[in-house]
Scaffold this active site. Structure first.
Site, PDB file in Angstrom:
ATOM      1  N   SER A  23       0.755  -0.988  -0.064  1.00 26.87           N
ATOM      2  CA  SER A  23       0.127   0.092  -0.001  1.00 26.87           C
ATOM      3  C   SER A  23       0.934   1.269  -0.150  1.00 26.87           C
ATOM      4  CB  SER A  23      -0.848  -0.087   1.073  1.00 26.87           C
ATOM      5  OG  SER A  23      -1.873   0.948   1.143  1.00 26.87           O
ATOM      6  N   ASN A  24       0.254   2.253   0.298  1.00 24.83           N
ATOM      7  CA  ASN A  24       0.844   3.717   0.176  1.00 24.83           C
ATOM      8  C   ASN A  24       0.630   4.398   1.608  1.00 24.83           C
ATOM      9  OD1 ASN A  24       2.199   4.132  -2.302  1.00 24.83           O
ATOM     10  ND2 ASN A  24       0.411   4.462  -3.197  1.00 24.83           N
TER      11      ASN A  24
END
Ligand code: C5P
Length: 218
Positions: A23-24
């Site tokens: 993810s970020n």
């Protein structure tokens, strides 16, 4: 008639197996501030929201579509795009996803090595798609960089065919304030002083509506 703004926000999750994902870092705070400001300005709002703890309160002028992955986000955007006058891509979309999602939790003993290779495939560029099909819509993106911020942001604005890009340094992640530079398609640049994300959101919504009105009367 009220303008409709479609906003993506939060990160996306790209699952590796049922319990792990890539993810970020994104709190969704900037996105939420944009939603609140758009509602204040009497716009209709459609939010496509990646997994984040940020709470967007119920409002009958705001439709919320919850998504997990970039592919889900892309589908939700495509479905809702026809209703939008302005698109703001505030989501930190994962650029890549695992080619395969394991059905069961991957066990260390199944791998047997100290290193692991994860094969990734490119996700669709949502904002690029939107800009390609924009008609008279205004498309606003974000750029967050750890170096060469303004030059990368300018390239992104051009390559993605955006009307405006909000260039942010990495310090803005999860913080309450930010000091972005707004870069416009016509080359104009507006540097904002360090201020709350709520005030930044007001600038972004005002500028987006201003550009929308200019294009509409052309
Ligand atoms: O290419 P990069 O991710 O740095 O560009 C940032 C902008 O593009 C943001 O507005 C983000 O929401 C959008 N984006 C997107 N789909 C992607 C990647 C980024 O909409 N797959």
């Amino acid at each position: 008639m009220a303008n409709t703004i479609l906003i993506t926000l939060g990160p996306t999750r790209e699952y590796i197996d049922p319990v792990r994902f890539i993810s970020n870092a994104s709190s969704g705070r900037m996105g939420k501030a944009l939603v609140v400001e758009a509602l204040k300005q009497k716009c209709n709002v459609i939010v496509v929201k990646g997994p984040s703890d940020i709470d967007i309160s119920n409002n009958k002028k705001c439709k919320i579509v919850d998504v997990i992955s970039a592919k889900d986000m892309f589908l939700a955007v495509k479905k809702n795009l026809k209703f939008a006058d302005i698109f703001i891509g505030a989501a930190a979309v994962s650029d890549y996803r695992p080619v395969k999602i394991a059905k069961n939790k991957i066990k260390k003993k199944d791998i047997g090595f100290d290193t692991i290779n994860l094969k990734l495939i490119k996700n669709p560029d949502i904002i690029k798609y939107v800009a390609l099909h924009k008609g008279k819509k205004i498309v606003v993106g974000f750029a967050l960089e750890t170096k060469n911020l303004l030059s990368y942001a300018k390239t992104k604005l051009k390559e993605k065919n955006l009307d405006m890009i909000v260039a942010n340094g990495a310090k803005t992640i999860s913080s309450k304030d930010s000091a972005p530079t707004l870069i416009f398609k016509d080359g104009k640049i507006k540097k904002l002083k360090l201020t709350s994300k709520e005030k930044v959101a007001k600038e972004i919504i005002n500028e987006s509506i201003r550009i929308f009105k200019t294009v509409k009367t052309c």
